[in-house]
Enzyme design. Structure first.
Site, short mmCIF file in Angstrom:
data_model
loop_
_atom_site.label_atom_id
_atom_site.label_comp_id
_atom_site.label_asym_id
_atom_site.label_seq_id
_atom_site.Cartn_x
_atom_site.Cartn_y
_atom_site.Cartn_z
N GLU A 189 -3.09 0.46 2.32
CA GLU A 189 -2.18 0.62 3.37
C GLU A 189 -2.71 1.70 3.94
O GLU A 189 -2.49 1.17 6.08
CB GLU A 189 -0.59 1.74 2.53
CG GLU A 189 0.46 1.55 3.36
CD GLU A 189 0.52 3.44 4.13
OE1 GLU A 189 0.95 3.36 4.85
OE2 GLU A 189 -0.52 3.79 3.51
N ASP A 230 -4.11 3.18 -3.04
CA ASP A 230 -5.40 3.69 -1.92
C ASP A 230 -5.12 4.77 -0.95
O ASP A 230 -3.98 5.42 -1.13
CB ASP A 230 -5.77 2.84 -1.04
CG ASP A 230 -4.48 2.93 0.30
OD1 ASP A 230 -4.08 2.91 -0.26
OD2 ASP A 230 -4.95 2.19 1.73
#
Ligand code: BES
Ligand code: MN
Ligand code: MN
Length: 453
Positions: free
Chosen positions: A152, A88
């Site tokens: 994250e 991500d």
């Protein structure tokens, strides 16, 4: 190893093109409209791992974005390395400040410009290509597992549950992460620690509704003014944080570590020039490297309230808001600091306003001991490909899962990053130097060669 070099040289253009393809997927974890892109990206990562030669690769759903898990087990009696990374990325805005599209990677002067190029697609992908190199040259001695998550950048809200429920699956002798920076290709470094994080949001309310600033101004406290004063009081004239007890658990660095840190080259003029500031700022008594490495901080991440639209509106607003985060160092605790901060904001609020403070995510600081086998293997790998030993440094950013990995998997985390501090992480024009990408792919196989558990 000549065979590694030959293989990588022959395939280097393909390695780069594959990364560019991954960078075209706008996997922004914070925005719900990108949910399909998150799934597409997880699928792409899984496919790449399969192509690289893992035994199995799976997409594991979570309450949020999925985790990609993969493994190549050569011999269960051999050491196992768990590679962690994240697919991500941070939102790309403000878009108008990018020189090219954030998800339309462009190569300029040997640098790949795209959101996620360094943080962290470009970096975890080095591990996929290193694995491919090891498999194709028949030189893989260790077992390798991959855990590439998709949350994250939003504080890994579901990773802890996943790790706790899958300790057997993830079991390893060390965790290897490339999601940090080195000083430069001329001066390699390894992070021996990362800071933790406590993140809160505060809402200050004055009058029960927005008021005419002429009719009421002067008679009622303006919550923006009050919040600004409260915030300004959080640092004293030495830029120490004023919250009582804030520093109580700070583990002071030894004189030895401070001496080692001081050896890292630092050009203050270049640093200031790069940032466009005339003077640096920070806690009295500490160098810039120490301020970002071994000391805790408190930052305002956002502040708003009242009228911010076009033109002017004469309003005395009802509310003002701020997002505040603290970077933490060992042995500070994320929840304890959040409680102290929230308690302090309530304590210093004057009677003209009401304060509501809520917790966002947090994470604990981490330290990698230099005498651990994992650190030593990473240092040897760096030495093999850079021709010099790495300088141990403390990273200023946070990867909250590090401390949880250590706690749950009972092994050390080694932070072998290949980015640069100037890679514009989370900013417009994020980039990753192609030379750093290749250097990572070149170096990682040596880690697996030298790591003996
Ligand atoms: N890769 C960074 C962390 C990082 C960057 C560590 C540079 C050391 C040097 C990571 O993706 C990140 O941005 N982490 C967040 C924490 C998270 C809880 C949102 C951070 O540090 O702000
Ligand atoms: Mn990252
Ligand atoms: Mn990041």
């Amino acid at each position: 190893m000549q065979a590694w070099k030959d293989y990588q040289l022959k395939n280097k253009d393909r390695f780069l093109n594959e990364l560019l393809e991954l960078l075209r997927i706008p996997s922004v974890s914070a925005r719900s409209e990108h949910k399909p892109d998150m799934i597409a990206c997880a699928e792409a990562v899984k496919q790449r791992l399969l192509e690289a030669g893992v035994d199995k690769a799976e997409i594991h759903p979570t309450a949020g974005h999925p985790i990609v898990y993969a493994e190549k087990i050569v011999d269960p009696s051999k050491p196992t390395v768990l590679v962690y990374g994240h697919y991500d990325v941070q939102p790309a805005d403000p878009l108008e400040l990018w020189n090219s599209g954030p998800f339309d990677p462009k190569i300029v002067d040997g640098k790949i410009f795209a959101r996620g190029s360094c943080d962290d697609k470009g970096q975890f992908y080095m591990h996929v290509k290193a694995l491919e190199t090891l498999i194709q040259t028949n030189t893989l001695q260790n077992n390798i597992k991959f855990c590439i998550e998709g949350e994250e950048e939003v504080g890994s809200p579901n990773l802890a549950t996943y790790v706790k429920a899958n300790t057997n699956l993830l079991k390893a002798d060390c965790v290897l992460i490339s999601d940090t920076a080195l000083i430069s290709l001329d001066t390699p470094s390894l992070d021996i620690g990362l800071r933790g994080l406590s993140y809160i949001e505060v809402e200050v309310t004055g009058p029960n509704r927005d008021l005419h600033s002429g009719v009421y101004g002067g008679a009622v406290a303006n919550p923006i003014t009050i919040l600004a004063k409260m915030i300004a009081s959080l640092h004293d004239e030495n830029n120490h944080i004023t919250i009582p007890g804030f520093y109580a658990d700070v583990l002071e660095s030894s004189a030895e570590e401070r001496t080692l840190m001081a050896e890292a080259p630092f050009n203050e003029a270049e640093y200031k020039d790069d940032l466009g500031v005339v003077e640096l700022w920070g806690e009295t008594g500490y160098s810039t490297n120490e301020r970002t490495g071994i000391r805790p901080t408190l930052e305002l991440n956002g502040i708003w309230g009242g009228y911010t639209g076009e033109g002017a509106k004469t309003v005395l607003p009802s509310k003002a808001f701020a997002k505040i985060s603290c970077r933490l160092v060992p042995n500070q605790n994320s929840n304890k600091i959040a409680d102290l901060l929230i308690g302090h904001l309530h304590a210093i609020a004057p009677p003209f306003v009401k304060v509501k403070a809520t917790l966002h995510h947090g994470g604990e600081p981490y330290l990698t001991p230099m005498d651990s086998n994992a650190y030593k293997a990473a240092a040897k790998a760096i030495e093999a490909t850079f021709g010099k030993a790495p300088v141990p440094v403390r990273g200023g950013g946070s990867i909250p899962i590090c401390s949880l990995f250590e706690q749950e998997l009972k092994c050390k985390v080694v932070l072998m990053g290949f980015g640069l501090d100037s890679d514009n992480l989370h900013s417009p024009n994020e980039k990753f130097d192609i030379a750093n990408f290749y250097k990572g792919i070149e170096t990682i196989p040596y880690f697996h060669k030298y790591f003996e558990g």
